[in-house]
Enzyme design. Structure first.
Site, mmCIF file in Angstrom:
data_model
loop_
_atom_site.group_PDB
_atom_site.id
_atom_site.type_symbol
_atom_site.label_atom_id
_atom_site.label_comp_id
_atom_site.label_asym_id
_atom_site.label_seq_id
_atom_site.Cartn_x
_atom_site.Cartn_y
_atom_site.Cartn_z
ATOM 1 N N GLU A 49 -11.528 -49.129 2.877
ATOM 2 C CA GLU A 49 -12.897 -48.668 3.116
ATOM 3 C C GLU A 49 -13.659 -48.617 1.779
ATOM 4 O OE1 GLU A 49 -12.782 -45.061 5.253
ATOM 5 O OE2 GLU A 49 -14.964 -44.971 5.511
ATOM 6 N N ARG A 71 6.174 -45.022 5.090
ATOM 7 C CA ARG A 71 6.678 -44.507 6.369
ATOM 8 C C ARG A 71 7.256 -45.605 7.258
ATOM 9 N NH1 ARG A 71 2.522 -41.386 4.902
ATOM 10 N NH2 ARG A 71 1.018 -42.698 6.008
#
Ligand code: AMP
Length: 180
Positions: A104, A67
């Protein structure tokens, strides 16, 4: 003027859609396809991304897959600069350099062409959103390994509660249109 700036930001925020639990449970995904399809929001976002860097003699905008490509090339044109893509592994065709960073769960890598630019080049790193700052920090390392100087960061949105900007170069400004 402050009120105008606030109402512009509110307008852009209204045009960003939050999709719960995408791409996995617990993630509130900020979807900018609705921002891109609104002609006023598209133009305002383009202007606000470039504006802080107009007088900085930027050589390249480095955009992060995927993006970061959507506004990155336009921003490069506004700044009279070139555009360099940073991509996920295996996507760039010529010789690359690579940086791995922690997620994560697990890790990920980003790549840039080894001959993307010369030493001493002034670069702005752009993406749609900064969360933990891991990907923009990896892009910073790629730029610095080629002898480039990161003179700024540019995001449409910043998830401020994640303190992602702490992971970035302390000497370069971090410009986010919307801080959540
Ligand atoms: P980070 O490396 O943690 O700063 O994550 C930033 C990258 O992940 C950007 O390329 C974003 O497009 C994407 N990203 C992370 N969190 C979100 C979110 N909540 N909504 C949309 N994109 C996200």
């Amino acid at each position: 003027m402050q009120k105008v700036a606030e109402s512009i930001r509110d307008y852009l925020l209204e045009n960003i859609r939050t999709i719960p639990d995408f791409p996995k449970p617990g993630i509130q995904f900020k979807d900018i396809t609705t921002l891109l399809s609104d002609k006023k929001a598209l133009r305002l976002t383009s202007f606000l991304l470039s504006e802080p860097y107009l007088d900085m003699d930027v050589d390249y905008v480095v955009g992060l897959e995927s993006r970061g490509f959507l506004f990155g090339t336009n921003m490069a044109q506004d700044l009279n600069a070139g555009f360099v893509p940073v991509r996920k592994p295996g996507k760039l065709p010529a010789e690359t350099i690579s940086e791995t960073y922690s997620l994560e769960y697990g890790e990920d890598s980003l790549e840039m062409h080894k001959d993307a630019f010369a030493h001493g080049t002034k670069v702005v790193i752009h993406d749609d959103l900064i969360a933990t700052g891991g990907s923009a920090a990896a892009a910073t390392k790629l730029v610095e390994r080629l002898g480039g100087e990161v003179v700024g960061y540019s995001f449409i949105m910043e998830l401020g509660f994640l303190n992602g900007r702490e992971a970035l170069s302390k000497t370069a400004p971090v410009e986010s249109i919307i801080i959540l």
